[in-house]
Design a protein around this motif. Structure first.
Motif, PDB file in Angstrom:
ATOM      1  N   LEU A 179       0.825  -1.207   0.000  1.00 48.73           N
ATOM      2  CA  LEU A 179       0.000   0.000   0.000  1.00 48.73           C
ATOM      3  C   LEU A 179       0.859   1.257   0.000  1.00 48.73           C
ATOM      4  CD1 LEU A 179      -2.812  -1.069   2.497  1.00 48.73           C
ATOM      5  CD2 LEU A 179      -2.976  -0.874   0.020  1.00 48.73           C
ATOM      6  N   LYS A 180       1.985   1.220   0.711  1.00 55.85           N
ATOM      7  CA  LYS A 180       2.885   2.370   0.708  1.00 55.85           C
ATOM      8  C   LYS A 180       3.453   2.609  -0.684  1.00 55.85           C
ATOM      9  CE  LYS A 180       4.460   2.519   5.511  1.00 55.85           C
ATOM     10  NZ  LYS A 180       5.634   2.389   6.428  1.00 55.85           N
ATOM     11  N   ARG A 181       3.878   1.533  -1.361  1.00 57.36           N
ATOM     12  CA  ARG A 181       4.406   1.677  -2.725  1.00 57.36           C
ATOM     13  C   ARG A 181       3.328   2.201  -3.669  1.00 57.36           C
ATOM     14  NH1 ARG A 181       6.708  -3.444  -1.583  1.00 57.36           N
ATOM     15  NH2 ARG A 181       5.056  -4.440  -2.820  1.00 57.36           N
ATOM     16  N   LYS A 182       2.124   1.729  -3.488  1.00 57.48           N
ATOM     17  CA  LYS A 182       1.028   2.171  -4.355  1.00 57.48           C
ATOM     18  C   LYS A 182       0.714   3.646  -4.129  1.00 57.48           C
ATOM     19  CE  LYS A 182      -3.364   0.406  -6.060  1.00 57.48           C
ATOM     20  NZ  LYS A 182      -4.380  -0.662  -5.910  1.00 57.48           N
ATOM     21  N   ALA A 183       0.697   4.059  -2.871  1.00 60.10           N
ATOM     22  CA  ALA A 183       0.448   5.464  -2.567  1.00 60.10           C
ATOM     23  C   ALA A 183       1.579   6.343  -3.091  1.00 60.10           C
ATOM     24  CB  ALA A 183       0.287   5.645  -1.060  1.00 60.10           C
ATOM     25  N   ALA A 184       2.835   5.858  -2.972  1.00 54.37           N
ATOM     26  CA  ALA A 184       3.973   6.620  -3.480  1.00 54.37           C
ATOM     27  C   ALA A 184       3.898   6.756  -4.997  1.00 54.37           C
ATOM     28  CB  ALA A 184       5.274   5.942  -3.072  1.00 54.37           C
ATOM     29  N   ASN A 185       3.464   5.712  -5.681  1.00 59.17           N
ATOM     30  CA  ASN A 185       3.319   5.785  -7.142  1.00 59.17           C
ATOM     31  C   ASN A 185       2.256   6.799  -7.543  1.00 59.17           C
ATOM     32  OD1 ASN A 185       5.278   3.817  -7.522  1.00 59.17           O
ATOM     33  ND2 ASN A 185       3.801   2.143  -7.537  1.00 59.17           N
ATOM     34  N   ILE A 186       1.164   6.834  -6.792  1.00 60.00           N
ATOM     35  CA  ILE A 186       0.109   7.814  -7.084  1.00 60.00           C
ATOM     36  C   ILE A 186       0.622   9.229  -6.856  1.00 60.00           C
ATOM     37  CG2 ILE A 186      -2.175   8.624  -6.410  1.00 60.00           C
ATOM     38  CD1 ILE A 186      -2.883   5.754  -5.690  1.00 60.00           C
ATOM     39  N   LEU A 187       1.362   9.417  -5.751  1.00 63.23           N
ATOM     40  CA  LEU A 187       1.924  10.732  -5.444  1.00 63.23           C
ATOM     41  C   LEU A 187       2.915  11.169  -6.518  1.00 63.23           C
ATOM     42  CD1 LEU A 187       2.284  13.119  -3.514  1.00 63.23           C
ATOM     43  CD2 LEU A 187       4.038  11.790  -2.327  1.00 63.23           C
ATOM     44  N   THR A 188       3.756  10.250  -6.978  1.00 63.55           N
ATOM     45  CA  THR A 188       4.730  10.572  -8.023  1.00 63.55           C
ATOM     46  C   THR A 188       4.043  10.910  -9.334  1.00 63.55           C
ATOM     47  OG1 THR A 188       6.298   9.060  -6.970  1.00 63.55           O
ATOM     48  CG2 THR A 188       6.780   9.726  -9.227  1.00 63.55           C
ATOM     49  N   TYR A 189       2.913  10.283  -9.582  1.00 63.85           N
ATOM     50  CA  TYR A 189       2.172  10.557 -10.823  1.00 63.85           C
ATOM     51  C   TYR A 189       1.664  11.995 -10.834  1.00 63.85           C
ATOM     52  CZ  TYR A 189      -1.584  10.440 -14.274  1.00 63.85           C
ATOM     53  OH  TYR A 189      -2.414  10.728 -15.336  1.00 63.85           O
ATOM     54  N   SER A 198      13.515  12.881   0.195  1.00 64.62           N
ATOM     55  CA  SER A 198      13.819  11.985   1.302  1.00 64.62           C
ATOM     56  C   SER A 198      12.563  11.260   1.778  1.00 64.62           C
ATOM     57  CB  SER A 198      14.426  12.776   2.465  1.00 64.62           C
ATOM     58  OG  SER A 198      13.478  13.708   2.980  1.00 64.62           O
ATOM     59  N   GLU A 199      12.784  10.182   2.536  1.00 59.23           N
ATOM     60  CA  GLU A 199      11.660   9.380   3.011  1.00 59.23           C
ATOM     61  C   GLU A 199      10.759  10.189   3.946  1.00 59.23           C
ATOM     62  OE1 GLU A 199       9.381   5.967   2.988  1.00 59.23           O
ATOM     63  OE2 GLU A 199      11.204   6.410   1.829  1.00 59.23           O
ATOM     64  N   GLY A 200      11.367  11.073   4.768  1.00 61.13           N
ATOM     65  CA  GLY A 200      10.570  11.864   5.691  1.00 61.13           C
ATOM     66  C   GLY A 200       9.644  12.831   4.993  1.00 61.13           C
ATOM     67  N   LEU A 201      10.172  13.529   3.976  1.00 58.14           N
ATOM     68  CA  LEU A 201       9.337  14.475   3.232  1.00 58.14           C
ATOM     69  C   LEU A 201       8.242  13.759   2.452  1.00 58.14           C
ATOM     70  CD1 LEU A 201      12.032  16.979   1.889  1.00 58.14           C
ATOM     71  CD2 LEU A 201      10.361  17.364   3.706  1.00 58.14           C
ATOM     72  N   SER A 203       6.819  10.990   3.337  1.00 56.17           N
ATOM     73  CA  SER A 203       5.804  10.554   4.303  1.00 56.17           C
ATOM     74  C   SER A 203       4.853  11.692   4.640  1.00 56.17           C
ATOM     75  CB  SER A 203       6.480  10.030   5.574  1.00 56.17           C
ATOM     76  OG  SER A 203       7.299   8.913   5.290  1.00 56.17           O
ATOM     77  N   VAL A 204       5.408  12.897   4.801  1.00 52.89           N
ATOM     78  CA  VAL A 204       4.567  14.064   5.070  1.00 52.89           C
ATOM     79  C   VAL A 204       3.629  14.326   3.898  1.00 52.89           C
ATOM     80  CG1 VAL A 204       4.577  16.552   5.474  1.00 52.89           C
ATOM     81  CG2 VAL A 204       6.251  15.099   6.621  1.00 52.89           C
ATOM     82  N   LYS A 205       4.175  14.210   2.711  1.00 52.03           N
ATOM     83  CA  LYS A 205       3.364  14.449   1.517  1.00 52.03           C
ATOM     84  C   LYS A 205       2.294  13.371   1.346  1.00 52.03           C
ATOM     85  CE  LYS A 205       2.997  17.462  -1.830  1.00 52.03           C
ATOM     86  NZ  LYS A 205       2.844  18.897  -1.527  1.00 52.03           N
ATOM     87  N   LEU A 206       2.642  12.138   1.684  1.00 53.19           N
ATOM     88  CA  LEU A 206       1.671  11.052   1.569  1.00 53.19           C
ATOM     89  C   LEU A 206       0.493  11.241   2.516  1.00 53.19           C
ATOM     90  CD1 LEU A 206       3.944   7.882   1.208  1.00 53.19           C
ATOM     91  CD2 LEU A 206       2.408   8.830  -0.501  1.00 53.19           C
ATOM     92  N   SER A 207       0.739  11.864   3.660  1.00 52.88           N
ATOM     93  CA  SER A 207      -0.358  12.107   4.603  1.00 52.88           C
ATOM     94  C   SER A 207      -1.400  13.065   4.029  1.00 52.88           C
ATOM     95  CB  SER A 207       0.193  12.658   5.919  1.00 52.88           C
ATOM     96  OG  SER A 207       0.799  13.932   5.712  1.00 52.88           O
ATOM     97  N   LEU A 209      -2.144  13.048   0.771  1.00 51.48           N
ATOM     98  CA  LEU A 209      -2.593  12.481  -0.507  1.00 51.48           C
ATOM     99  C   LEU A 209      -4.117  12.438  -0.637  1.00 51.48           C
ATOM    100  CD1 LEU A 209      -1.759  11.205  -3.178  1.00 51.48           C
ATOM    101  CD2 LEU A 209      -1.670   8.981  -2.022  1.00 51.48           C
ATOM    102  N   PRO A 210      -4.882  12.072   0.420  1.00 49.43           N
ATOM    103  CA  PRO A 210      -6.352  12.083   0.274  1.00 49.43           C
ATOM    104  C   PRO A 210      -6.901  13.453  -0.123  1.00 49.43           C
ATOM    105  CG  PRO A 210      -5.729  10.858   2.231  1.00 49.43           C
ATOM    106  CD  PRO A 210      -4.476  11.510   1.724  1.00 49.43           C
ATOM    107  N   GLU A 211      -6.345  14.526   0.464  1.00 52.47           N
ATOM    108  CA  GLU A 211      -6.800  15.867   0.099  1.00 52.47           C
ATOM    109  C   GLU A 211      -6.471  16.170  -1.359  1.00 52.47           C
ATOM    110  OE1 GLU A 211      -5.067  18.605   2.798  1.00 52.47           O
ATOM    111  OE2 GLU A 211      -5.889  17.640   4.596  1.00 52.47           O
ATOM    112  N   LEU A 212      -5.281  15.732  -1.794  1.00 51.80           N
ATOM    113  CA  LEU A 212      -4.884  15.955  -3.180  1.00 51.80           C
ATOM    114  C   LEU A 212      -5.815  15.234  -4.151  1.00 51.80           C
ATOM    115  CD1 LEU A 212      -2.869  16.915  -5.363  1.00 51.80           C
ATOM    116  CD2 LEU A 212      -1.524  14.865  -4.880  1.00 51.80           C
ATOM    117  N   LEU A 213      -6.130  13.975  -3.840  1.00 51.06           N
ATOM    118  CA  LEU A 213      -7.016  13.204  -4.715  1.00 51.06           C
ATOM    119  C   LEU A 213      -8.432  13.788  -4.721  1.00 51.06           C
ATOM    120  CD1 LEU A 213      -5.910   9.554  -3.862  1.00 51.06           C
ATOM    121  CD2 LEU A 213      -5.246  10.951  -5.816  1.00 51.06           C
TER     122      LEU A 213
END
Length: 252
Positions: A179-189, A198-201, A203-207, A209-213
């Motif tokens: 799920l983390k890889r899938k969310a990261a792929n969506i974010l990169t898209y 970095s992994e920390g940044l 993670s912040v951006k992934l949090s 992601l729901p608002e972005l979508l």
């Protein structure tokens, strides 16, 4: 008794309103009924009946008891749908994990890594077959299912219990990583510039992601509506052009 009931009705209706006010209250209480104020004026007793009835039913014609039953049934249906969606979502993600491993694993050698995915795939396949067989509407004793198979017989194809236990212990971590890889792929898209962060940044951006979508979904819906309006306008203009040309030809 009849005199008293008539007096009670008169008092009840008078408390609702009189004349035009009463007619408007009745019409607003039953919007689905195809009647006019003139109908109520010509049928005062019917108007009085509707005024009394409006105190016991809602605008759709349901009584309070039926409305409560309907709302309860809708809540139960909503709960069952959520439960089904949770199970279906997890099942689809597990299928994705198996497929990704199958396509990425080119070597034919059997390893402990492969054992986990083989056990998972076998459990998913057997579970899907059993679910399909249990959904059959024919429950007679003479019905033996597809190719003479029964659900109990299909369950015998499950992996050994020890393999299943080992697979279950590892499954949560594999599911979380997928799920983390899938969310990261969506974010990169949506934001390719975050791919090398970095992994920390990330993670912040992934949090967020729901608002972005959610914003992207609203934007896509707005664009779709605008395109529909533009298409309608273009169609009207297209039909209007031949009419203008024919008028010009006629006046010439």
């Amino acid at each position: 008794m009849s005199v008293m009931s008539e007096r009670a009705d008169c008092v009840f209706v008078s408390s609702l309103g009189k004349g035009d006010n009463l007619h408007q209250q009745v019409l607003s209480a039953f919007p689905l009924c195809q009647m006019t104020e003139e109908d109520l004026i010509q049928n005062p007793q019917f108007c009085k009946l509707l005024a009394t009835l409006s105190q016991h039913v809602d605008r759709t014609g349901l009584t309070q008891h039926l409305r409560r039953d309907l709302e309860k049934a809708e809540r139960e249906l909503h709960s069952q749908r959520l439960s089904w969606l949770r199970v279906e979502s997890v099942h689809r993600v597990l299928r994705e994990i198996v497929q990704e491993n199958r396509f990425s694993n080119i070597s034919s050698a059997r390893t402990a890594e492969d054992k986990f995915f083989c056990t998972l795939e076998q459990c998913l396949t057997v579970g899907q077959c059993v679910r399909q067989m249990e959904m059959s509407t024919d429950t007679s004793e003479h019905h033996s299912g597809v190719l003479g198979l029964t659900a109990d017989r299909v369950k015998r194809q499950m992996p050994p219990e020890q393999d299943i236990m080992q697979m279950k212990q590892r499954l949560p971590s594999e599911l979380l990583q997928h799920l983390k890889r899938k969310a990261a792929n969506i974010l990169t898209y949506y934001q390719p510039e975050w791919e090398n962060e970095s992994e920390g940044l990330r993670s912040v951006k992934l949090s967020k992601l729901p608002e972005l979508l959610d914003r992207e979904q609203k934007k896509a819906k707005s664009l779709t509506e605008r395109n529909r309006e533009n298409a309608t306008l273009l169609q009207r203009q297209t039909h209007a052009v031949p009419v203008c040309e024919s008028r010009d030809t006629f006046f010439r």
